[in-house]
Design a protein around this motif. Structure first.
Motif, PDB file in Angstrom:
ATOM      1  N   ALA A  55       1.127  -1.134  -0.296  1.00 37.17           N
ATOM      2  CA  ALA A  55      -0.144   0.069  -0.534  1.00 37.17           C
ATOM      3  C   ALA A  55       0.792   1.390  -0.112  1.00 37.17           C
ATOM      4  O   ALA A  55       2.128   1.124   0.415  1.00 37.17           O
ATOM      5  CB  ALA A  55      -0.771  -0.077   1.529  1.00 37.17           C
ATOM      6  N   LEU A  56       0.617   2.377  -0.940  1.00 41.91           N
ATOM      7  CA  LEU A  56       1.431   3.629  -1.088  1.00 41.91           C
ATOM      8  C   LEU A  56       0.111   4.809  -0.256  1.00 41.91           C
ATOM      9  O   LEU A  56      -1.039   4.477  -0.851  1.00 41.91           O
ATOM     10  CB  LEU A  56       1.883   4.010  -2.260  1.00 41.91           C
ATOM     11  CG  LEU A  56       2.683   2.815  -3.215  1.00 41.91           C
ATOM     12  CD1 LEU A  56       2.791   2.859  -4.511  1.00 41.91           C
ATOM     13  CD2 LEU A  56       4.129   2.388  -2.010  1.00 41.91           C
ATOM     14  N   GLU A  57       1.201   5.694  -0.236  1.00 42.76           N
ATOM     15  CA  GLU A  57       0.084   7.303  -0.075  1.00 42.76           C
ATOM     16  C   GLU A  57       1.338   8.130  -0.027  1.00 42.76           C
ATOM     17  O   GLU A  57       2.403   8.122  -0.445  1.00 42.76           O
ATOM     18  CB  GLU A  57       0.316   6.835   2.040  1.00 42.76           C
ATOM     19  CG  GLU A  57       1.624   6.809   2.532  1.00 42.76           C
ATOM     20  CD  GLU A  57       1.466   7.032   4.710  1.00 42.76           C
ATOM     21  OE1 GLU A  57       0.446   6.966   4.117  1.00 42.76           O
ATOM     22  OE2 GLU A  57       2.696   7.431   5.135  1.00 42.76           O
ATOM     23  N   VAL A  58       0.589   9.021  -0.395  1.00 40.60           N
ATOM     24  CA  VAL A  58       1.436  10.189  -0.538  1.00 40.60           C
ATOM     25  C   VAL A  58       0.825  11.902   0.235  1.00 40.60           C
ATOM     26  O   VAL A  58       0.005  11.300   0.362  1.00 40.60           O
ATOM     27  CB  VAL A  58       0.846  10.647  -2.349  1.00 40.60           C
ATOM     28  CG1 VAL A  58      -0.424  11.210  -2.172  1.00 40.60           C
ATOM     29  CG2 VAL A  58       1.392  11.864  -2.916  1.00 40.60           C
ATOM     30  N   TRP A  59       1.695  12.703   0.074  1.00 40.60           N
ATOM     31  CA  TRP A  59       2.138  13.907   0.337  1.00 40.60           C
ATOM     32  C   TRP A  59       3.154  14.746   0.066  1.00 40.60           C
ATOM     33  O   TRP A  59       3.865  14.636  -1.026  1.00 40.60           O
ATOM     34  CB  TRP A  59       2.789  13.504   1.876  1.00 40.60           C
ATOM     35  CG  TRP A  59       4.331  13.461   1.976  1.00 40.60           C
ATOM     36  CD1 TRP A  59       4.512  12.766   2.180  1.00 40.60           C
ATOM     37  CD2 TRP A  59       4.737  14.174   2.672  1.00 40.60           C
ATOM     38  NE1 TRP A  59       6.200  12.509   2.861  1.00 40.60           N
ATOM     39  CE2 TRP A  59       6.355  13.845   3.089  1.00 40.60           C
ATOM     40  CE3 TRP A  59       5.105  15.672   2.764  1.00 40.60           C
ATOM     41  CZ2 TRP A  59       7.434  13.752   2.793  1.00 40.60           C
ATOM     42  CZ3 TRP A  59       6.063  16.611   2.935  1.00 40.60           C
ATOM     43  CH2 TRP A  59       7.552  15.449   3.314  1.00 40.60           C
ATOM     44  N   ILE A  60       2.170  15.945   0.251  1.00 39.32           N
ATOM     45  CA  ILE A  60       3.292  17.215  -0.365  1.00 39.32           C
ATOM     46  C   ILE A  60       3.950  18.203   1.037  1.00 39.32           C
ATOM     47  O   ILE A  60       3.005  18.469   2.053  1.00 39.32           O
ATOM     48  CB  ILE A  60       2.409  17.355  -1.871  1.00 39.32           C
ATOM     49  CG1 ILE A  60       1.533  17.483  -2.352  1.00 39.32           C
ATOM     50  CG2 ILE A  60       2.690  18.905  -1.600  1.00 39.32           C
ATOM     51  CD1 ILE A  60       0.712  18.002  -3.184  1.00 39.32           C
ATOM     52  N   ASP A  61       4.811  18.661   0.452  1.00 37.36           N
ATOM     53  CA  ASP A  61       6.160  19.175   0.651  1.00 37.36           C
ATOM     54  C   ASP A  61       5.302  20.185   0.615  1.00 37.36           C
ATOM     55  O   ASP A  61       6.037  21.452  -0.234  1.00 37.36           O
ATOM     56  CB  ASP A  61       7.364  19.099   0.647  1.00 37.36           C
ATOM     57  CG  ASP A  61       7.935  20.070   1.826  1.00 37.36           C
ATOM     58  OD1 ASP A  61       7.570  21.245   2.367  1.00 37.36           O
ATOM     59  OD2 ASP A  61       9.508  19.445   2.177  1.00 37.36           O
ATOM     60  N   GLN A  62       4.841  21.403   0.930  1.00 36.63           N
ATOM     61  CA  GLN A  62       4.107  22.764   0.632  1.00 36.63           C
ATOM     62  C   GLN A  62       5.266  23.931   0.822  1.00 36.63           C
ATOM     63  O   GLN A  62       5.150  25.040  -0.254  1.00 36.63           O
ATOM     64  CB  GLN A  62       2.759  23.583   1.636  1.00 36.63           C
ATOM     65  CG  GLN A  62       1.435  22.493   1.251  1.00 36.63           C
ATOM     66  CD  GLN A  62       1.427  21.661   1.336  1.00 36.63           C
ATOM     67  OE1 GLN A  62       1.807  20.663   2.330  1.00 36.63           O
ATOM     68  NE2 GLN A  62       0.834  20.287   0.660  1.00 36.63           N
ATOM     69  N   ASP A  63       6.029  23.789   1.700  1.00 32.61           N
ATOM     70  CA  ASP A  63       7.637  24.382   1.807  1.00 32.61           C
ATOM     71  C   ASP A  63       8.067  24.478   0.273  1.00 32.61           C
ATOM     72  O   ASP A  63       8.244  25.915  -0.501  1.00 32.61           O
ATOM     73  CB  ASP A  63       8.313  23.856   3.004  1.00 32.61           C
ATOM     74  CG  ASP A  63       7.742  24.762   4.119  1.00 32.61           C
ATOM     75  OD1 ASP A  63       6.666  24.638   4.377  1.00 32.61           O
ATOM     76  OD2 ASP A  63       8.314  24.046   5.013  1.00 32.61           O
ATOM     77  N   LEU A  64       7.750  23.373  -0.236  1.00 28.81           N
ATOM     78  CA  LEU A  64       8.918  23.472  -1.530  1.00 28.81           C
ATOM     79  C   LEU A  64       7.422  23.952  -3.013  1.00 28.81           C
ATOM     80  O   LEU A  64       7.784  24.128  -3.700  1.00 28.81           O
ATOM     81  CB  LEU A  64       9.349  22.243  -2.031  1.00 28.81           C
ATOM     82  CG  LEU A  64      10.776  21.665  -0.578  1.00 28.81           C
ATOM     83  CD1 LEU A  64      10.973  20.300  -1.294  1.00 28.81           C
ATOM     84  CD2 LEU A  64      11.863  22.604  -0.826  1.00 28.81           C
ATOM     85  N   CYS A  65       5.982  23.027  -2.936  1.00 26.30           N
ATOM     86  CA  CYS A  65       5.623  23.739  -4.024  1.00 26.30           C
ATOM     87  C   CYS A  65       5.553  25.013  -4.880  1.00 26.30           C
ATOM     88  O   CYS A  65       4.992  26.108  -4.294  1.00 26.30           O
ATOM     89  CB  CYS A  65       4.100  23.590  -3.125  1.00 26.30           C
ATOM     90  SG  CYS A  65       3.006  23.543  -4.113  1.00 26.30           S
ATOM     91  N   THR A  66       5.048  25.178  -5.808  1.00 26.37           N
ATOM     92  CA  THR A  66       5.429  25.987  -6.424  1.00 26.37           C
ATOM     93  C   THR A  66       4.382  26.785  -6.993  1.00 26.37           C
ATOM     94  O   THR A  66       4.063  27.561  -7.815  1.00 26.37           O
ATOM     95  CB  THR A  66       6.431  26.051  -7.648  1.00 26.37           C
ATOM     96  OG1 THR A  66       6.162  24.868  -8.483  1.00 26.37           O
ATOM     97  CG2 THR A  66       7.707  25.573  -6.857  1.00 26.37           C
ATOM     98  N   GLY A  67       3.084  25.630  -7.265  1.00 25.91           N
ATOM     99  CA  GLY A  67       1.868  26.486  -7.091  1.00 25.91           C
ATOM    100  C   GLY A  67       1.519  26.311  -8.551  1.00 25.91           C
ATOM    101  O   GLY A  67       0.910  26.809  -9.121  1.00 25.91           O
ATOM    102  N   ASP A  68       2.313  24.928  -9.431  1.00 23.60           N
ATOM    103  CA  ASP A  68       2.655  25.324 -10.741  1.00 23.60           C
ATOM    104  C   ASP A  68       0.866  24.087 -11.138  1.00 23.60           C
ATOM    105  O   ASP A  68       0.575  23.940 -12.635  1.00 23.60           O
ATOM    106  CB  ASP A  68       3.893  24.410 -11.293  1.00 23.60           C
ATOM    107  CG  ASP A  68       4.427  25.185 -11.744  1.00 23.60           C
ATOM    108  OD1 ASP A  68       4.915  25.571 -12.500  1.00 23.60           O
ATOM    109  OD2 ASP A  68       5.160  25.642 -10.638  1.00 23.60           O
TER     110      ASP A  68
END
Length: 101
Positions: free
Chosen positions: A13-26
């Protein structure tokens, strides 16, 4: 072997997360997998929970549905901010994303 085949063979089973500190909003992640990612009013991407609600807590994770695995992995590979992390639930090892081994 495709990403989908790897997951089916591994059965993890896999999960995903986003590091908003690095997100460029593209929004590339939203283009690939709108069922999993969404841009919020702040211009940053977040993962969505199984109830379609944005998970805005730092480090919040969402399960990766097997039918969307390829799209989620492509999002991680194409993300200009290198902020999308896909990891195994069982041991938290990152399998796709900037910290993958």
């Amino acid at each position: 072997m495709t990403v989908q085949q790897e997951a089916e063979v591994g059965g993890a089973a896999l999960e995903v997360w986003i590091d908003q500190d690095l997100c460029t909003g593209d929004g590339i992640c939203v283009q690939y997998a709108p069922e999993v990612f969404e841009l919020d009013i702040d211009g940053l991407a977040y993962v969505k929970g199984t109830d379609e609600e944005l998970l805005q807590d730092k480090g919040a994770t969402a399960p990766v549905p097997l039918p969307l695995l390829t799209d989620v992995v492509d999002s991680a590979r194409e993300c200009p901010g290198e902020c999308i992390h896909v990891r195994r639930v069982s041991d938290s090892v990152e399998v796709y994303g900037p910290d993958a081994e």
